[in-house]
Design an enzyme around this catalytic site. Structure first.
Site, PDB file in Angstrom:
ATOM      1  CG  PHE A 134      -1.903   1.168   1.176  1.00 31.44           C
ATOM      2  CD1 PHE A 134      -3.158   0.999   0.582  1.00 31.44           C
ATOM      3  CD2 PHE A 134      -1.572   2.414   1.673  1.00 31.44           C
ATOM      4  CE1 PHE A 134      -4.052   2.060   0.502  1.00 31.44           C
ATOM      5  CE2 PHE A 134      -2.468   3.487   1.590  1.00 31.44           C
ATOM      6  CZ  PHE A 134      -3.707   3.298   1.013  1.00 31.44           C
ATOM      7  CG  ASP A 219       5.535   3.672   1.621  1.00 31.21           C
ATOM      8  OD1 ASP A 219       5.589   4.349   2.663  1.00 31.21           O
ATOM      9  OD2 ASP A 219       4.514   3.594   0.907  1.00 31.21           O
ATOM     10  CE  LYS A 247      -0.075   6.070   7.383  1.00 37.69           C
ATOM     11  NZ  LYS A 247      -1.489   6.375   7.360  1.00 37.69           N
TER      12      LYS A 247
HETATM   13  C1  LIG Z   1       2.902   2.562   3.689  1.00 32.22           C
HETATM   14  C2  LIG Z   1       2.032   3.704   3.290  1.00 32.22           C
HETATM   15  N1  LIG Z   1       2.387   4.466   2.252  1.00 32.22           N
HETATM   16  C3  LIG Z   1       1.644   5.519   1.859  1.00 32.22           C
HETATM   17  C4  LIG Z   1       0.463   5.844   2.499  1.00 32.22           C
HETATM   18  C5  LIG Z   1      -0.356   6.998   2.043  1.00 32.22           C
HETATM   19  O1  LIG Z   1      -0.288   8.036   2.965  1.00 32.22           O
HETATM   20  P1  LIG Z   1      -1.336   9.246   2.919  1.00 32.22           P
HETATM   21  O2  LIG Z   1      -2.648   8.700   3.377  1.00 32.22           O
HETATM   22  O3  LIG Z   1      -0.752  10.280   3.845  1.00 32.22           O
HETATM   23  O4  LIG Z   1      -1.389   9.725   1.513  1.00 32.22           O
HETATM   24  C6  LIG Z   1       0.047   5.059   3.587  1.00 32.22           C
HETATM   25  C7  LIG Z   1      -1.217   5.357   4.272  1.00 32.22           C
HETATM   26  O5  LIG Z   1      -1.760   4.589   5.021  1.00 32.22           O
HETATM   27  C8  LIG Z   1       0.849   3.972   3.995  1.00 32.22           C
HETATM   28  O6  LIG Z   1       0.502   3.184   5.017  1.00 32.22           O
END
Ligand SMILES: Cc1ncc(COP(=O)(O)O)c(C=O)c1O
Length: 385
Positions: A134, A219, A247
């Site tokens: 994700f 990520d 986050k």
């Molecule tokens: C691993 C990861 N990458 C990217 C994102 C996307 O972040 P945002 O909701 O701030 O766009 C998330 C969101 O849960 C995430 O868990």
């Protein structure tokens, strides 16, 4: 504070893109949340990994207040001392090969930036991502995110993205070709079910990327800032060429960043953001990082994470298939749908998350106390035992 109409108003005026829970949250402190009826909850969600330092931290609150009254916004074309300090701080905390920062406003934006930087740097178009991964929901990030439920309404996807099974080096190496610019992975897949990356797999991927001149993007939007027992999870894995964070970076204020190695090259003006690196978010991030370091929150996540995970593993339940995780990022995979149990936990004062249909995900603030964890464990025992 009471908000009698919040549910009706939000349902009436907002696009219904969130699967809603039937409570109105109005206040938080530390690892506690309160609804408009005055009911107290133990937060085991942290706004999906945002509130690592807990809710309503006074140092961050003061830093935001003072910075807003000094200079809240400062477009990146102008230099700014608070942004400079945060860039230096992040580079000093990150693995050695990451020496430059790009600031943005969210996780998806960080991923979006990293994907673009990978293409700009290598002149190649293909990216490999993992099944169940994700990475967010903007178009580039969405292409990297696994799952028909997210992608299908928005086809066609950005071309050049290929998904391979997570933790399977053979399949990943078979998918690499001359046009591969980058590999993007989460050290622990969050939304995909709290699936912990295999260390040997990450080492093999790192070596392959080095051999083939492919950029490795990690990520850490969800795993970052102490969650897994180290400031960045990659400290337990391998050094990436780009590290995406967001986050919990700025103590709850929207902010994202891509930490990059010197290898990453991007033409001037090609990728910018109006709010990226605004002094308000930078001041919040500096204050939040100070709390994380001073309170030794990564170590706390490690100790309390082990305690919580062991406690869950000790629950005798024929509903639990597996408990797994790293630090205070824990998934309880059930043999049946987890939704009703998340609901029951909430009714008993514990806010948790889903990660896929059958996994209860626990992401408590890292400041959660042992006593609060004991309450979480006894409630889990009640609901699942
Ligand atoms: C691993 C990861 N990458 C990217 C994102 C996307 O972040 P945002 O909701 O701030 O766009 C998330 C969101 O849960 C995430 O868990």
């Amino acid at each position: 504070m009471s908000s009698p109409n919040a549910k009706e108003m939000e349902d009436l005026y907002e696009l219904p893109v969130y699967p809603r829970r039937d409570i109105v949250l109005v206040r938080g402190k530390g690892a506690k949340l309160y609804d408009d009826q005055g009911r107290e909850y133990i937060d085991c969600a942290s706004n999906v990994g945002v509130s690592n330092i807990g809710h309503a931290n006074e140092e961050v609150g003061r830093a935001i207040h003072e910075q807003y009254l000094t200079l809240g916004n400062c477009y990146g074309m102008f230099y700014n001392p608070v942004r400079a300090r945060l860039a230096e701080k992040l580079v000093s905390l990150a693995p050695p090969r990451l020496r430059k920062v790009f600031f943005c406003n969210s996780g998806a934006e960080a991923v979006e930036g990293a994907l673009k930087f990978a293409r700009a740097t290598t002149g190649k178009g293909e990216i490999l991502a993992a099944m169940r991964g994700f990475h967010g929901k903007t178009f580039g990030a969405l292409a990297a995110t696994w799952g028909e439920e997210y992608q299908k309404p928005f086809v066609p996807m950005m071309p050049g993205m290929k998904h391979v099974p997570f933790n399977n080096f053979q399949k990943l190496s078979e998918a690499v070709n001359e046009g591969t610019a980058a590999v993007i992975l989460e050290p622990v897949q969050g939304e995909g079910g709290v699936r912990v990356g295999d260390k040997a797999y990450f080492r093999e991927v790192r070596e392959l990327c080095d051999r083939k001149g492919i950029l490795l993007i990690l990520d850490e939007v969800q795993t970052g800032f102490g969650r897994t027992g180290t400031l960045f999870a990659c400290e337990q894995y391998v050094e990436p060429d780009m590290l995406c964070v967001a986050k919990s970076l700025a103590g709850g204020i929207p902010m994202g960043a891509v930490l990059c190695s010197d290898q990453v090259k991007v033409p001037v003006k090609s990728h910018t953001s109006t709010f990226g690196g605004n002094p308000l978010a930078c001041a919040a991030a500096l204050a939040s990082l100070e709390v994380i370091e001073r309170e030794k929150l990564p170590e706390r996540a490690k100790t309390l994470g082990t305690y919580l995970q062991d406690g869950i593993k000790a629950i005798r339940s024929d509903k639990i298939r597996e408990t797994r995780g790293l630090g205070l990022m824990i998934g309880i995979e059930l043999k049946e749908k987890a939704g009703p149990y998340v609901q029951q936990l909430m009714e008993r004062g514990i806010i948790t998350l889903l990660a896929g249909a059958t996994v209860i995900r626990l992401l408590p603030p890292l400041v959660i106390s042992k006593e609060e964890i004991d309450t979480v464990l006894s409630t889990l025992r009640e609901v699942l035992g």
